[in-house]
Design a protein around this motif. Structure first.
Motif, mmCIF file in Angstrom:
data_model
loop_
_atom_site.group_PDB
_atom_site.id
_atom_site.type_symbol
_atom_site.label_atom_id
_atom_site.label_comp_id
_atom_site.label_asym_id
_atom_site.label_seq_id
_atom_site.Cartn_x
_atom_site.Cartn_y
_atom_site.Cartn_z
ATOM 1 N N VAL A 1 53.115 45.667 26.172
ATOM 2 C CA VAL A 1 52.400 46.670 25.396
ATOM 3 C C VAL A 1 51.613 47.554 26.364
ATOM 4 C CG1 VAL A 1 50.622 47.038 23.663
ATOM 5 C CG2 VAL A 1 52.246 45.167 23.393
ATOM 6 N N THR B 1 48.716 50.160 27.112
ATOM 7 C CA THR B 1 47.433 50.664 26.622
ATOM 8 C C THR B 1 47.159 51.992 27.310
ATOM 9 O OG1 THR B 1 46.605 48.426 26.332
ATOM 10 C CG2 THR B 1 44.972 50.196 26.400
ATOM 11 N N ARG C 1 43.676 57.530 19.756
ATOM 12 C CA ARG C 1 44.509 57.328 18.574
ATOM 13 C C ARG C 1 45.856 58.036 18.731
ATOM 14 N NH1 ARG C 1 45.906 60.060 14.347
ATOM 15 N NH2 ARG C 1 44.546 61.826 14.760
ATOM 16 N N ALA D 1 47.946 56.412 21.495
ATOM 17 C CA ALA D 1 48.560 55.179 20.999
ATOM 18 C C ALA D 1 49.781 55.507 20.147
ATOM 19 C CB ALA D 1 47.541 54.366 20.207
ATOM 20 N N GLU D 2 49.726 56.594 19.407
ATOM 21 C CA GLU D 2 50.902 57.016 18.639
ATOM 22 C C GLU D 2 52.044 57.381 19.577
ATOM 23 O OE1 GLU D 2 52.445 60.337 15.445
ATOM 24 O OE2 GLU D 2 50.296 59.887 15.467
ATOM 25 N N VAL E 1 52.604 56.163 22.534
ATOM 26 C CA VAL E 1 53.114 54.901 23.079
ATOM 27 C C VAL E 1 54.005 54.192 22.055
ATOM 28 C CG1 VAL E 1 52.374 52.585 23.795
ATOM 29 C CG2 VAL E 1 51.288 54.606 24.774
ATOM 30 N N SER E 2 53.684 54.340 20.773
ATOM 31 C CA SER E 2 54.502 53.690 19.744
ATOM 32 C C SER E 2 55.801 54.460 19.480
ATOM 33 C CB SER E 2 53.703 53.533 18.445
ATOM 34 O OG SER E 2 53.569 54.773 17.777
ATOM 35 N N ARG E 3 55.817 55.755 19.780
ATOM 36 C CA ARG E 3 57.001 56.579 19.495
ATOM 37 C C ARG E 3 58.004 56.612 20.641
ATOM 38 N NH1 ARG E 3 54.908 61.851 16.112
ATOM 39 N NH2 ARG E 3 57.127 62.290 16.068
#
Length: 156
Positions: free
Chosen positions: A4, A6, A67, A70-71, A73-75
């Motif tokens: 993951v 960060t 925020r 983090a989006e 990183v998730s995409r």
């Protein structure tokens, strides 16, 4: 399962060193195949601008940028993501913002950096005030419609 990531988000008065930030993400890593950087500079607006003053609400600005980072990183499959935004009076030619996206492949790094910059230009909670070269103080700068349109393309 990939580790993951960060995101590293910083808001600071002092300048940053681009190469040091790249090294911070890539040092000792063999899984990174692409690093995309974007550096935003203060421009002089055809000689009219002496400085751009940026203000923010400490805590709120970091949380909002974290925020959206983090989006990102998730995409996209990223190995690292850094976003640094300066505040205070910034003279033409000086750095304002840095985004560094690291990934195994270039497309993910390009898209994540572009996504984050579109957000920073259109929705990050910063207020910009112009200080003119003639000594007068300008007004607060409004967000540009083109920046909002660029950010809209990322909506899911």
């Amino acid at each position: 399962m990939p580790a993951v990531v960060t995101p590293d988000v910083r808001i600071q008065r002092e300048d940053f060193d681009i190469q040091s930030e790249i090294s911070r993400l890539t040092g000792g890593r063999a899984d990174i195949g692409a690093v995309v950087t974007f550096t935003g500079l203060c421009r002089d607006e055809a000689g009219r601008l002496a400085a751009l003053e940026l203000e923010h609400y400490p805590g709120m600005a970091e949380a909002e940028i974290l925020r959206i980072a983090a989006e990102a990183v998730s995409r996209w499959p990223l190995q690292g993501l850094t976003a640094i935004h300066r505040y205070g009076k910034i003279a033409p030619g000086e750095n304002i913002v840095l985004v560094v996206a690291a990934s195994a492949h270039r497309q993910a790094a390009f898209e994540a950096a572009n996504f984050l910059m579109d957000y920073l230009k259109s929705r990050a909670p910063f207020w910009k005030k112009e200080h003119h070269a003639d000594g007068s103080e300008g007004g607060w700068v409004d967000a540009k419609e083109a920046d909002d349109e660029a950010a809209a393309r990322w909506r899911r």
